[in-house]
Motif scaffolding. Structure first.
Motif, mmCIF file in Angstrom:
data_model
loop_
_atom_site.group_PDB
_atom_site.id
_atom_site.type_symbol
_atom_site.label_atom_id
_atom_site.label_comp_id
_atom_site.label_asym_id
_atom_site.label_seq_id
_atom_site.Cartn_x
_atom_site.Cartn_y
_atom_site.Cartn_z
ATOM 1 N N ALA A 41 141.303 18.131 59.017
ATOM 2 C CA ALA A 41 140.359 18.038 57.897
ATOM 3 C C ALA A 41 139.029 17.452 58.351
ATOM 4 O O ALA A 41 137.955 17.920 57.946
ATOM 5 C CB ALA A 41 140.963 17.185 56.781
ATOM 6 N N LEU A 42 139.096 16.420 59.191
ATOM 7 C CA LEU A 42 137.888 15.799 59.718
ATOM 8 C C LEU A 42 137.051 16.804 60.499
ATOM 9 O O LEU A 42 135.834 16.922 60.302
ATOM 10 C CB LEU A 42 138.284 14.616 60.603
ATOM 11 C CG LEU A 42 137.242 14.067 61.572
ATOM 12 C CD1 LEU A 42 136.115 13.415 60.794
ATOM 13 C CD2 LEU A 42 137.868 13.071 62.532
ATOM 14 N N THR A 43 137.687 17.550 61.377
ATOM 15 C CA THR A 43 136.953 18.477 62.237
ATOM 16 C C THR A 43 136.455 19.691 61.467
ATOM 17 O O THR A 43 135.340 20.169 61.694
ATOM 18 C CB THR A 43 137.850 18.922 63.404
ATOM 19 O OG1 THR A 43 138.515 17.794 63.960
ATOM 20 C CG2 THR A 43 137.034 19.589 64.486
ATOM 21 N N ALA A 44 137.281 20.197 60.552
ATOM 22 C CA ALA A 44 136.872 21.377 59.783
ATOM 23 C C ALA A 44 135.694 21.070 58.859
ATOM 24 O O ALA A 44 134.829 21.928 58.637
ATOM 25 C CB ALA A 44 138.055 21.901 58.971
ATOM 26 N N SER A 45 135.651 19.865 58.317
ATOM 27 C CA SER A 45 134.559 19.523 57.400
ATOM 28 C C SER A 45 133.216 19.434 58.111
ATOM 29 O O SER A 45 132.177 19.434 57.454
ATOM 30 C CB SER A 45 134.862 18.196 56.702
ATOM 31 O OG SER A 45 134.891 17.132 57.636
#
Length: 529
Positions: A459-463
């Motif tokens: 989630a951190l990287t995709a955002s």
């Protein structure tokens, strides 16, 4: 309570019989996941093959390719080495010494993960325009990526057993000898895994290098796709990145074979007493404070400066709240799918290590070296031919995120499974429980921290993903990353600051969760108890 009595009661022969009876469904599901994840590799090979071997040799023989190869390898080696040194030293100081404020430093040292690499580049370049070229790229990427080494190294040091160090100390060995010969080898698996992630990030990064004007294979591939639409030449260059990724993964696997076992399974462990720094306390505090100031203070100051200075721009304004909701929605859905897809692959590698599982895992890691633009075009290629209703629809962007960040989810889930004692599932199976029941009631609860870490990391990287998002986001919708990039390409640093700040704010909870799940609750030494 130890699991050894139960394992002995079942008997090793029974365990071997159960282990040999591997269900066909698990390898089939894991292989299906690997096929989907590796679709971009198939796309790259197909596109490169259209030019023929003569054209491939001619393209690879250009002096520009040699320059790109040197730039990419030089930067990867330099940044990886720097992150290893910084990550291990920071982990050792915060987990194995009596330095004041250890818990605060631990959280602050992990926080640069909340700032995307291209935002790091934006912050440095907007404040210091001279941060350009090779050393600018080294500075930006090292300050961005060292937490990928720090976190696993800190977790290993925190959970390490003090017995081996005490034995070395009783034999008359000094601090430096114990650090070099005992402590460092214990963290070698964590360091190798962190170095693998750092290297794969560097091979596929585009946005940060575009900010500091440093050319690598990733920037050249994006230029080929974006300016001349030459997918064949760009795919040939992408094949070189895949070869480099194979070499990196092979090096990590070789280190894995050499490092051996470092954990005493089934034995109770106790934490080591913190090392007294004495007169080195002040320099250590200053060093960590300088590291935090460089890696976290500069981005925070830059964002605050540009937020205060204003947000003028010639581009039309857009709702930051709409972009935030869109970004969060895509990131959460992608994280859930990637984590769920990583479970069967990790279970296969854990339950049945062999050529099939090793091959599937290594294939999955290869996609991390591809730049986002190559993955995005592969998704477009397959969507147009086999899923036309999804073209320019949200599922395309989610698919791109899942393929790009599946290796991150797989790393977290595999690391969590490695902490589960072998034979636990066989104990439950011996009581007559079905495999799916054992999975749901035994295995998944045991690896819940790893699943949470996987979800948070994806989630951190995709955002904060930029390159693939520029091509895959549905028409009429924008994410925080695409709006940020629109303003920075026009040098409207003030207008870009709110979007960069919001991306960072969204990432902070994920980094905190990742830090807590990775390090776990602090264990008290005898002096703190």
């Amino acid at each position: 309570m130890s699991d050894q009595p139960f394992l002995k009661a079942i008997g090793p022969a029974a365990l071997r019989r159960r282990a040999s009876g591997a269900p066909f469904a698990l390898p089939l599901v894991a292989a299906a996941v690997a096929v989907v994840v590796c679709c971009p590799l198939v796309f790259v090979a197909m596109q490169a093959g259209q030019s023929g071997w003569a054209s491939v040799r001619q393209l690879l023989g250009r002096p520009l390719v040699t320059t790109l190869l040197w730039h990419t390898v030089e930067l990867t080696v330099t940044v990886t080495a720097a992150t290893l040194v910084i990550g291990f030293c920071a982990a050792f100081l915060t987990q194995r010494t009596d330095i004041p404020g250890r818990r605060v430093f631990t959280v602050l040292l992990a926080m640069p993960l909340a700032v995307p690499e291209f935002v790091h580049g934006y912050c440095w370049v907007s404040l210091f325009p001279s941060v350009q070229g090779f050393w600018g790229a080294v500075l930006v990427m090292t300050t961005s990526l060292y937490p990928l080494v720090f976190l696993p190294a800190a977790a290993t040091l925190r959970r390490g057993d003090a017995a081996t160090e005490e034995v070395a100390r009783s034999l008359g060995h000094g601090r430096w000898h114990i650090l070099w010969r005992v402590t460092l080898p214990q963290t070698r698996p964590a360091l190798a895994g962190g170095a693998l992630l750092v290297s794969l990030y560097l091979l596929g990064e585009y946005g940060a290098f575009a900010m500091v004007r440093y050319t690598t294979f990733a920037t050249a591939i994006y230029t080929q796709f974006e300016t001349s639409f030459d997918t064949v030449s760009a795919s040939v260059l992408a094949l070189v990145l895949i070869v480099l990724a194979v070499l990196v993964i092979g090096a990590e696997a070789g280190a894995g074979r050499r490092r051996g076992r470092v954990v005493r399974e089934g034995a109770a462990t106790r934490p080591a007493d913190p090392l007294r720094l004495g007169r080195w306390t002040a320099p250590a505090v200053v060093g960590l404070a300088a590291l935090v100031g460089t890696t976290l203070g500069v981005p925070v100051y830059a964002l605050g400066y540009w937020l205060a200075k204003g947000n003028s721009s010639t581009l039309p304004s857009a709702s930051i709240w709409s972009a935030t909701a869109t970004t969060a929605g895509y990131a959460l859905v992608s994280a859930a799918i990637a984590t769920a897809a990583a479970v069967p692959v990790a279970l296969l590698a854990w339950r049945h290590p062999g050529h099939l599982s090793v091959g599937i895992v290594r294939l999955a890691y290869l996609t991390r070296a591809l730049p986002g633009i190559a993955v995005a075009l592969a998704v477009v290629f397959f969507a147009i031919r086999y899923a036309t209703p999804w073209y320019q629809q949200p599922p395309m962007l989610v698919a791109g995120y899942v393929v790009l960040f599946f290796p991150l989810a797989l790393t977290a889930v595999r690391a969590s499974l490695a902490q589960v004692p072998h034979g636990v599932e066989d104990v439950a199976r011996s009581l007559g429980r079905r495999r799916l029941v054992v999975l749901g009631r035994v295995t998944l609860p045991l690896i819940a921290p790893g699943l949470a870490a996987s979800f948070a990391m994806v989630a951190l990287t995709a955002s904060t993903e930029l390159t693939a998002t520029l091509l895959l986001h549905p028409t009429g919708t924008d994410t925080l990353a695409t709006r940020f990039w629109s303003y920075t390409t026009g040098l409207a640093y003030g207008a870009a600051a709110p979007y960069a700040a919001m991306m960072t704010a969204l990432s902070v909870p994920a980094v905190v969760l990742l830090t807590r799940r990775t390090l776990g609750p602090a264990r008290l030494s005898k002096e703190e108890a």
